[in-house]
Design an enzyme around this catalytic site. Structure first.
Site, short mmCIF file in Angstrom:
data_model
loop_
_atom_site.label_atom_id
_atom_site.label_comp_id
_atom_site.label_asym_id
_atom_site.label_seq_id
_atom_site.Cartn_x
_atom_site.Cartn_y
_atom_site.Cartn_z
N SER A 1 0.83 -1.20 0.00
CA SER A 1 0.00 0.00 0.00
C SER A 1 0.86 1.25 0.00
CB SER A 1 -0.87 -0.01 1.27
OG SER A 1 -1.43 1.26 1.49
N TYR B 1 -2.16 -1.12 10.93
CA TYR B 1 -2.37 -1.66 9.57
C TYR B 1 -1.17 -1.30 8.69
CZ TYR B 1 -3.81 -1.58 4.67
OH TYR B 1 -3.84 -1.73 3.31
N LYS C 1 2.09 -3.63 6.78
CA LYS C 1 2.55 -3.60 5.38
C LYS C 1 4.07 -3.37 5.32
CE LYS C 1 -1.41 -4.22 3.31
NZ LYS C 1 -1.72 -5.55 2.79
#
Ligand code: NAD
Ligand code: UD1
Length: 339
Positions: free
Chosen positions: A125, A150, A154
């Site tokens: 992302s 989150y 990543k």
């Protein structure tokens, strides 16, 4: 014909990628625990493509059960979509996010190692550019500081995959950094189907349009941007899916680790999204301006030159297409996949 395992392939991006891979002549196998999706999405993929899709209901963290997929299929490459992705929830339940996102990655790497599968494409992302990098983001920038668990998953998963590829020279890894995927397949059969109140802009707009929500709150109008609202690089999910096909073509022929931004390179503001949606669909979006949302950056957009130069990929669809296709999906499926 090569066979691609789509881990988390019943989800929003996975289902669109399944369609594009099948249409390009690849065989796909889907493994998903349906924690944020449903088998109906795969059925719709079969309807669109006219091909049946082999599917496993499996928690990808469970290495033993995941092994069955590798034993029963000769997998040439894995695309790893299987992750939890709600930013706010990750702040409340960090352990759940680290456990799910990291363990799915480790279990996949273990099985790939055991069954000599040497190609991994990972759903990363733009969030990994963090707070300190200037826009537009280029792939050679260092990963930055994230504002939520989150985002950190990543960052960590990118590092894990790079380390694994460093240790095993035969393992190839492509990290795809998605910008803001929106839109739906033009058939209106598959699309984004968030559980509960949507966190992301476009699903929220779509639910206001269809009458499921009363009004949109635009988070902040005092940013240092042309109209004071945040700007993002929105990308049509079908363009994004086609980027995966190009990445598969590439990884099956090349070795090493590569990172690609998948975005359009053009930012649009929240107000522009609302205006374009209204124009493209003829539906008014009731909206108000509210406070800034914690953790939001004023701007995030890609430099997408590398994907064009190396993969020969660029986006084709317009913001109007993104709005029309979102509306087509939402109006045909007002409650998502639930009848
Ligand atoms: P999604 O939730 O629709 O799809 C993820 C899929 O993974 C779901 O079908 C879910 O059921 C499955 N899954 C999750 N944990 C699993 C587990 N332990 N075992 C088996 N299946 C599991 O999300 P999406 O929008 O399609 O995103 C796909 C990937 O792309 C995610 O990793 C996400 O973080 C990443 N990503 C998404 C966006 C976005 O805006 N949608 C942006 C950047 C990156
Ligand atoms: C968010 C995540 C990002 C993740 C991405 C895809 C944050 C801080 N970032 O990106 O890590 O990769 O989703 O899942 O959550 N907006 C409104 N009203 C709304 C919803 C959104 O005004 O009801 C605005 C936001 O302030 C933002 C823009 O719309 O400016 C886009 O928001 P969103 O769709 O949530 O995406 P990001 O915040 O870019």
């Amino acid at each position: 014909m090569s066979t691609i395992l789509l881990a988390g392939g019943a989800g929003y991006i996975g289902s669109h990628t399944a369609v594009e891979l099948i249409n390009s002549g690849y065989d796909v196998v889907v493994a998903d625990n349906y924690s944020n999706s449903c088998p109906e999405a795969v059925k719709r993929v079969e309807e669109i493509t006219g091909k049946s899709v082999k599917t496993y209901e499996v928690d990808i963290k469970d290495t033993e059960k995941l092994e069955t997929v590798f034993i029963e299929n000769k997998i040439d490459a894995v695309i790893h979509f299987a992750g939890l992705k709600a930013v706010g929830e990750s702040v409340e339940k960090p352990v759940l996010y680290y456990r799910n996102n990291i363990d799915t990655t480790l279990a996949l790497l273990e099985c790939m190692n055991k069954y000599s599968v040497k190609n991994m494409i990972f759903s990363s992302s733009a969030t990994v550019y963090g707070e300190e990098n200037p826009v537009p983001y280029t792939e050679q920038m260092k990963r930055g500081t994230c504002t939520n668990p989150y985002g950190w998953t990543k960052v960590m998963m990118e590092q894990i995959l790079e380390d694994a590829a460093k240790a095993d020279k035969e393992l190839s890894v492509v990290l795809l950094r998605y910008f803001n995927p929106i839109g739906a397949h033009e058939s209106g059969k598959i699309g984004e189907d968030p559980q509960g109140i949507p966190n992301n802009l476009m699903p929220y707009v779509a639910q206001v349009a269809v009458g499921r929500r009363e009004k949109l709150t635009i988070f902040g109008k005092d940013y240092d941007t042309p109209d004071g609202t945040c700007r993002r690089d929105y990308i049509h999910v079908v363009d994004l899916a086609k980027g995966h096909v190009k990445a598969i073509d590439y990884i099956l022929k090349n070795n090493g680790v590569e990172i690609f931004n998948l975005g359009t390179g053009t930012p649009y503001s929240v107000t522009e999204i609302v205006d374009t949606f209204e124009k493209a669909t003829g539906v008014k979006i009731n909206h108000v301006y509210g406070d800034r949302r914690a953790g939001d950056l004023p701007e995030s957009y890609a430099n997408a030159d590398k994907a064009l130069a190396v993969l020969g990929w660029k986006t084709e669809k317009t913001l109007e297409d993104m709005c029309k296709d979102t509306w087509n999906w939402q109006s045909n499926n007002p409650n998502g996949y639930k009848k």
